[in-house]
Design an enzyme around this catalytic site. Structure first.
Site, PDB file in Angstrom:
ATOM      1  CB  SER A 163      -1.038  -0.028   1.162  1.00 34.42           C
ATOM      2  OG  SER A 163      -2.014   1.050   1.048  1.00 34.42           O
ATOM      3  CG  ASP A 258      -6.926  -2.473  -3.214  1.00 37.08           C
ATOM      4  OD1 ASP A 258      -7.265  -1.615  -2.824  1.00 37.08           O
ATOM      5  OD2 ASP A 258      -5.700  -2.987  -2.882  1.00 37.08           O
ATOM      6  CG  HIS A 288      -5.808  -2.014   0.390  1.00 37.57           C
ATOM      7  ND1 HIS A 288      -5.002  -1.824  -0.603  1.00 37.57           N
ATOM      8  CD2 HIS A 288      -5.385  -1.453   1.637  1.00 37.57           C
ATOM      9  CE1 HIS A 288      -4.063  -0.926  -0.131  1.00 37.57           C
ATOM     10  NE2 HIS A 288      -4.059  -0.632   1.022  1.00 37.57           N
TER      11      HIS A 288
END
Length: 319
Positions: A163, A258, A288
Site C-alpha cells: 500500500s 481493492d 486490500h
C-alpha cells in the site's frame, strides 16, 4: 495488464468483511490521525507473532532528522551474501508501523531465508511528504553499508512494501536511480499507490464495503501532502514520472476488490513499456490488506499462497 475482479470476494474474505463491517467503530476518515492509529492497532489483523526466527532485533540508525528505528529479522539461514529485503509498512503514510507489520516481515524472512529490515519511517501529518520517503532512502543507504554486517549482499537489496509502503518502495527506487544512489536489485510492490487512483475503474467499483474505502484514501492523501502541489511530485506518485527506464525488475501484486487494483496494474504497464521486467499478479477475489492476513484472527490461505509466489519471484531474480 488487464486486472479482473471475481464475481464476489473469497468466502473467507466475506466472513472477515461481515465481521469488520459489524464493528461499532468509526472509519479512519472520521477520526484524528492519533485515534486512527489506535483503531488500526486494535484491529490486530496480524494477530500475535506465530513465526519464530533466529533473532528479531530493534535498532536505531542515522536518519535525515535524527535516529530512525528499524527492526532486523534474521532467519538463521546459512550464507554470507544473502539477498536483503528492506520493507516499508502500509497504512496510508499516517498509520501503521513495525509492530503492525511484524507478522508480514517474519513470514517474508522465514519463507525466503533472507534477512528483512523493517523501517519505522516518520508518519504524516506530523511529518508530511517527503519526510517518510527521505527516511526510506536513508534506510537504503544504511542497508547498503550494513549489508556485510548482516551477512547480506549489498548488490542484492530488495525494496518491498504494501500500500503506502509499496508507494515508498517504488519512490525510493526512483530516487536512487535519479540520485545515482545505492543499487536496488528488485522491487516487491504489494497493492501500491503509484498515481491518481481516483481516475480508475477499480476506485469506483470498490469505493466502499471492501475494507479500504475511497473516503479513507482521500483522508490519507490529504494528511500526507502538506501542500496540494506535492500530489503531482513524481517521487510522491511514481506513475507520473516521464521515464521509468533503468529501474529494477518488479513483482506487483493487486487485489480484485481493492480501490488500488487498477493503479498497481497501470504502474506495471508503465514499467513494462519502459523496458523494466515485471511480474504482475492479481488476486481477483481478495481485498486490500490481504497480504497481512496470515494468522488468527484472520488467516487466509490465499495470502499464504501470495507469499509463496512472491518468494518464488525473488529467488528466480536473485539466485
Amino acid at each position: 495488464m488487464t486486472p479482473s475482479r471475481a464475481p464476489e470476494p473469497h468466502p473467507d474474505v466475506k466472513v472477515f468483511l461481515e465481521r469488520y463491517n459489524s464493528l461499532d467503530a468509526p472509519s479512519f476518515d472520521e477520526v484524528s490521525p492519533q485515534e486512527a492509529r489506535q483503531l488500526f492497532d486494535d484491529l490486530g489483523l496480524g494477530g500475535e507473532p506465530t513465526i519464530d526466527l533466529e533473532s528479531v532485533t530493534d535498532r536505531r540508525i542515522d536518519g535525515p532528522d535524527g535516529d530512525l528505528p528499524v527492526r532486523v529479522y534474521e532467519p538463521g539461514t546459512a550464507g554470507e551474501d544473502r539477498p536483503l529485503v528492506l520493507y516499508f509498512h502500509g497504512g496510508g503514510w499516517v498509520i501503521g508501523g513495525v509492530d503492525t507489520h511484524d507478522g508480514t516481515c517474519r513470514k517474508l524472512a522465514a519463507e525466503s531465508g533472507y534477512p528483512v529490515v523493517s523501517v519505522d519511517y516518520r508518519l504524516a501529518p506530523e511529518h508530511p511528504f517527503p519526510a517518510g520517503l527521505e527516511d526510506c532512502y536513508a534506510a537504503l543507504e544504511w542497508a547498503t553499508d550494513a549489508a556485510l554486517e548482516l551477512a547480506a549482499d549489498p548488490d542484492r537489496i530488495v525494496l518491498a512494501g504494501d500500500s503506502a509502503g509499496g508507494n515508498l518502495a517504488a519512490a525510493t527506487a526512483l530516487l536512487a536511480r535519479d540520485r545515482g544512489g545505492p543499487a536496488v536489485a528488485y522491487q516487491l510492490l504489494i497493492y501500491p499507490v503509484t498515481g491518481p487512483a481516483s481516475e480508475t475503474d477499480s476506485y469506483r467499483e470498490n469505493d466502499e464495503g471492501y475494507f479500504l474505502t475511497a473516503g479513507e484514501m482521500a483522508w490519507f492523501r490529504d494528511h500526507y501532502f502538506g501542500r496540494e502541489v506535492d500530489g503531482g511530485n513524481v517521487y510522491a506518485m511514481p506513475r507520473l514520472a516521464n521515464d521509468l527506464a533503468a529501474l529494477p525488475p518488479a513483482t506487483i501484486m493487486t487485489a480484485g476488490f481493492d480501490p488500488l487494483r487498477d493503479d498497481g496494474a497501470a504502474y506495471a504497464d508503465r514499467l513494462e513499456a519502459d523496458g523494466v521486467p515485471v511480474t504482475y499478479r492479481n488476486y481477483d477475489d481478495m481485498i486490500h490488506g490481504f497480504f497481512g492476513m496470515i494468522s488468527e484472527p484472520v488467516d487466509l490461505d490465499r495470502a499464504h499462497a501470495a507469499y509463496d509466489e512472491a518468494v518464488d519471484d525473488l529467488r528466480r531474480a536473485l539466485e
